[in-house]
Design an enzyme around this catalytic site. Structure first.
Site, PDB file in Angstrom:
ATOM      1  N   ARG A  57      -2.358   1.077  -4.379  1.00 46.55           N
ATOM      2  CA  ARG A  57      -1.535   2.067  -4.870  1.00 46.55           C
ATOM      3  C   ARG A  57       0.100   1.550  -4.740  1.00 46.55           C
ATOM      4  O   ARG A  57       0.754   1.755  -5.596  1.00 46.55           O
ATOM      5  CB  ARG A  57      -1.644   3.309  -4.034  1.00 46.55           C
ATOM      6  CG  ARG A  57      -1.254   3.388  -2.669  1.00 46.55           C
ATOM      7  CD  ARG A  57      -1.595   4.815  -2.177  1.00 46.55           C
ATOM      8  NE  ARG A  57      -3.066   4.997  -2.107  1.00 46.55           N
ATOM      9  CZ  ARG A  57      -3.657   6.099  -2.230  1.00 46.55           C
ATOM     10  NH1 ARG A  57      -2.822   7.314  -2.120  1.00 46.55           N
ATOM     11  NH2 ARG A  57      -4.978   6.296  -2.051  1.00 46.55           N
ATOM     12  N   THR A  58       0.385   0.770  -3.681  1.00 42.64           N
ATOM     13  CA  THR A  58       1.797   0.210  -3.516  1.00 42.64           C
ATOM     14  C   THR A  58       1.963  -0.786  -4.717  1.00 42.64           C
ATOM     15  O   THR A  58       3.238  -0.720  -5.259  1.00 42.64           O
ATOM     16  CB  THR A  58       1.939  -0.170  -1.949  1.00 42.64           C
ATOM     17  OG1 THR A  58       1.422   0.702  -1.030  1.00 42.64           O
ATOM     18  CG2 THR A  58       3.345  -0.700  -1.689  1.00 42.64           C
ATOM     19  N   LYS A  85      -5.655 -22.678  -2.618  1.00 42.70           N
ATOM     20  CA  LYS A  85      -5.849 -23.886  -2.524  1.00 42.70           C
ATOM     21  C   LYS A  85      -5.240 -24.745  -1.616  1.00 42.70           C
ATOM     22  O   LYS A  85      -5.072 -25.992  -1.700  1.00 42.70           O
ATOM     23  CB  LYS A  85      -5.334 -24.358  -3.943  1.00 42.70           C
ATOM     24  CG  LYS A  85      -6.245 -23.846  -5.162  1.00 42.70           C
ATOM     25  CD  LYS A  85      -5.722 -24.328  -6.508  1.00 42.70           C
ATOM     26  CE  LYS A  85      -6.299 -23.322  -7.590  1.00 42.70           C
ATOM     27  NZ  LYS A  85      -5.119 -23.481  -8.776  1.00 42.70           N
ATOM     28  N   ARG A 107       4.430  -7.893   0.071  1.00 45.41           N
ATOM     29  CA  ARG A 107       3.519  -7.743   1.247  1.00 45.41           C
ATOM     30  C   ARG A 107       2.879  -8.770   1.760  1.00 45.41           C
ATOM     31  O   ARG A 107       2.248  -9.705   1.188  1.00 45.41           O
ATOM     32  CB  ARG A 107       2.392  -6.620   0.643  1.00 45.41           C
ATOM     33  CG  ARG A 107       1.368  -6.274   1.668  1.00 45.41           C
ATOM     34  CD  ARG A 107       0.524  -5.176   1.142  1.00 45.41           C
ATOM     35  NE  ARG A 107       1.114  -3.942   1.084  1.00 45.41           N
ATOM     36  CZ  ARG A 107       0.508  -2.807   1.033  1.00 45.41           C
ATOM     37  NH1 ARG A 107      -0.705  -2.633   1.033  1.00 45.41           N
ATOM     38  NH2 ARG A 107       1.109  -1.520   1.268  1.00 45.41           N
ATOM     39  N   HIS A 135       6.701  -0.574   7.100  1.00 40.81           N
ATOM     40  CA  HIS A 135       6.356  -0.242   5.604  1.00 40.81           C
ATOM     41  C   HIS A 135       7.529   0.660   5.263  1.00 40.81           C
ATOM     42  O   HIS A 135       7.395   1.949   5.093  1.00 40.81           O
ATOM     43  CB  HIS A 135       5.094   0.495   5.476  1.00 40.81           C
ATOM     44  CG  HIS A 135       4.359   0.546   4.231  1.00 40.81           C
ATOM     45  ND1 HIS A 135       5.115   0.082   3.062  1.00 40.81           N
ATOM     46  CD2 HIS A 135       3.270   1.014   3.792  1.00 40.81           C
ATOM     47  CE1 HIS A 135       4.529   0.483   1.824  1.00 40.81           C
ATOM     48  NE2 HIS A 135       3.283   0.685   2.756  1.00 40.81           N
TER      49      HIS A 135
HETATM   50  C1  NCD Z   1      -0.546   2.107   3.998  1.00 48.82           C
HETATM   51  C2  NCD Z   1      -0.425   0.436   4.151  1.00 48.82           C
HETATM   52  O1  NCD Z   1      -1.047  -0.126   3.471  1.00 48.82           O
HETATM   53  O2  NCD Z   1       0.013   0.477   5.248  1.00 48.82           O
HETATM   54  N1  NCD Z   1      -0.961   2.336   2.705  1.00 48.82           N
HETATM   55  C3  NCD Z   1      -0.293   2.337   1.626  1.00 48.82           C
HETATM   56  O3  NCD Z   1       0.568   1.613   1.585  1.00 48.82           O
HETATM   57  N2  NCD Z   1      -0.683   3.040   0.529  1.00 48.82           N
HETATM   58  C4  NCD Z   1      -1.413   2.803   4.805  1.00 48.82           C
HETATM   59  C5  NCD Z   1      -2.706   2.472   5.311  1.00 48.82           C
HETATM   60  O4  NCD Z   1      -3.174   1.445   4.774  1.00 48.82           O
HETATM   61  O5  NCD Z   1      -3.288   3.250   5.959  1.00 48.82           O
END
Ligand code: NCD
Length: 310
Positions: A57-58, A85, A107, A135
Site C-alpha cells: 500500500r505505501t 546479485k 523504504r 514512518h
Molecule cells: C506500516 C509499516 O510498514 O510500517 N504499514 C504501512 O506502511 N502500510 C505498518 C505495519 O506494517 O504494521
C-alpha cells in the site's frame, strides 16, 4: 516553503511545516474529487521509488501520488534488483545518479540508510519507513485523517494500542501527535513496550478497557510478527482479552471517536472479524479506508513541497 529538504524524521518538522503539509493535502484532496484527478504541477520531474523492504500500500500510494502530479515515477524493489546479485548500496546509488532523477522515496530496514544515501547523492529523500525507527508519511496521513474528522488537535486523547516495541508507525505518531498538542496513552504489555519509555514522556496502561471510554482516537497497531525475534505474547486469546477491539468494546467508545490502523490488519488479533465486517458500527468510527485514501493526498503534498523547496 518547508524549512527542510528531506522528510526523514518527524522530529525535523516544525509546526509551520506541518501546517503547510496539511494545507496542501487539503488542496490535493480536492483534486482527487474531480473527474480529471490530475494536476500538471510536477510535469518533467522524475521520482524513484526505492523499496528494499516489501510493501504494497505505501508503494502504490506514492506511485499514485506522483502520477496525480504528472511526475514520472520508477519502481526499484530489492527482490527484482541487482542487490540480490551482490551489488553494494553505494553502487546502486551511483546507478541511480546516472539516471538523473529528482527525488528518492526510500523504504529500508536500516535506519541509517536515509542519511547515507542523502549525503552520497545530494538528492532529496522521503522516508517511506526505516526499520523500527520512523514512518513519517504514515504519521502525517494519520494526522490529516484526524484533522478531517475532528477539526482540531489540542487536548485530544489518543490511545496507541499493541505492539509499540516493533512499530515505526507508533514512534512517528507519538512525536507528531505530541507536537500538535494531543495527549498520548500507550496501551500494551511490558513485553511489547520499548525500554526507553521515559524518552516518549507519555502515559502507559496495560488494558484497552482502561481507556476505551475516554479516547477520542483509538490507534490500533498491527502485531509485527515479521519483526519479532521471539514470542512476545502468550496467546491470541490473551491478546484479545487485554488489547483487542471487539464490538462490545466499540459500544463503550465515545460518540464520534475514531478507530485507526496503519494496515494491513491482522483480523481477529488487534481488531475482531465482526468489527471489520460491520457496515454500521456503534459510536466509534472506523477510519482505516479513509487513512488509505488520505495517504494519496498527503503524499502528493509532501512530494510537491519537497520538490518545490529546492
Ligand atoms: C506500516 C509499516 O510498514 O510500517 N504499514 C504501512 O506502511 N502500510 C505498518 C505495519 O506494517 O504494521
Amino acid at each position: 516553503m518547508l524549512s527542510i529538504k528531506n522528510i526523514i524524521d518527524i522530529a525535523d518538522l516544525s509546526v509551520d511545516d506541518i501546517g503547510l503539509i496539511l494545507e496542501n493535502a487539503d488542496t490535493f484532496d480536492e483534486v482527487l474529487e474531480r473527474d480529471l484527478k490530475k494536476v500538471p504541477a510536477l510535469r518533467g520531474k522524475t521520482i524513484l521509488n526505492l523499496f528494499f523492504e516489501s510493501s504494497t500500500r505505501t508503494r502504490i500510494s506514492f506511485e499514485l501520488a506522483a502520477k496525480r502530479l504528472n511526475a514520472d515515477i520508477i519502481n526499484f524493489t530489492s527482490s527484482s534488483s541487482s542487490m540480490k546479485k551482490g551489488e553494494s548500496i553505494i553502487d546502486t546509488i551511483k546507478t541511480i545518479q546516472s539516471m538523473i532523477v529528482d527525488l528518492l522515496v526510500i523504504r529500508h530496514s536500516d535506519s541509517g540508510v536515509m542519511d547515507f544515501i542523502s549525503r552520497n547523492t545530494g538528492l532529496p529523500i522521503i522516508n517511506a519507513g526505516d526499520g523500527k525507527h520512523q514512518h513519517p508519511t504514515q504519521a502525517l496521513l494519520d494526522l490529516y485523517t484526524i484533522k478531517k474528522a475532528l477539526g482540531d488537535f489540542k487536548g485530544l486523547e489518543v490511545a496507541i494500542v499493541g505492539d509499540i516495541l516493533n512499530s515505526r508507525v507508533a514512534r512517528s505518531d507519538i512525536l507528531l501527535f505530541k507536537k500538535m498538542g494531543m495527549n498520548i496513552t500507550l496501551v500494551s504489555s511490558s513485553m511489547l513496550l520499548p525500554e526507553n519509555l521515559d524518552y516518549f514522556d507519555v502515559r502507559v496502561c496495560s488494558k484497552i478497557d482502561d481507556i476505551i471510554e475516554t479516547a477520542d482516537v483509538l490507534y490500533m497497531l498491527r502485531m509485527q510478527f515479521e519483526r519479532q525475534d521471539r514470542k512476545y505474547y502468550p496467546s491470541i486469546n490473551e491478546y484479545n482479552r487485554f488489547l483487542g477491539l471487539d464490538l462490545k468494546r466499540m459500544q463503550s467508545m465515545k460518540e464520534g471517536s475514531l478507530v485507526m490502523h496503519p494496515g494491513p490488519v491482522n483480523r481477529g488479533i488487534e481488531i475482531s472479524e465482526a468489527v471489520m465486517n460491520s457496515e454500521d458500527l456503534p459510536k466509534g468510527k472506523i477510519k482505516i479506508n479513509e487513512q488509505v485514501r488520505n495517504g494519496v493526498a498527503t503524499r502528493m503534498a509532501l512530494i510537491y513541497l519537497v520538490l518545490t523547496t529546492g
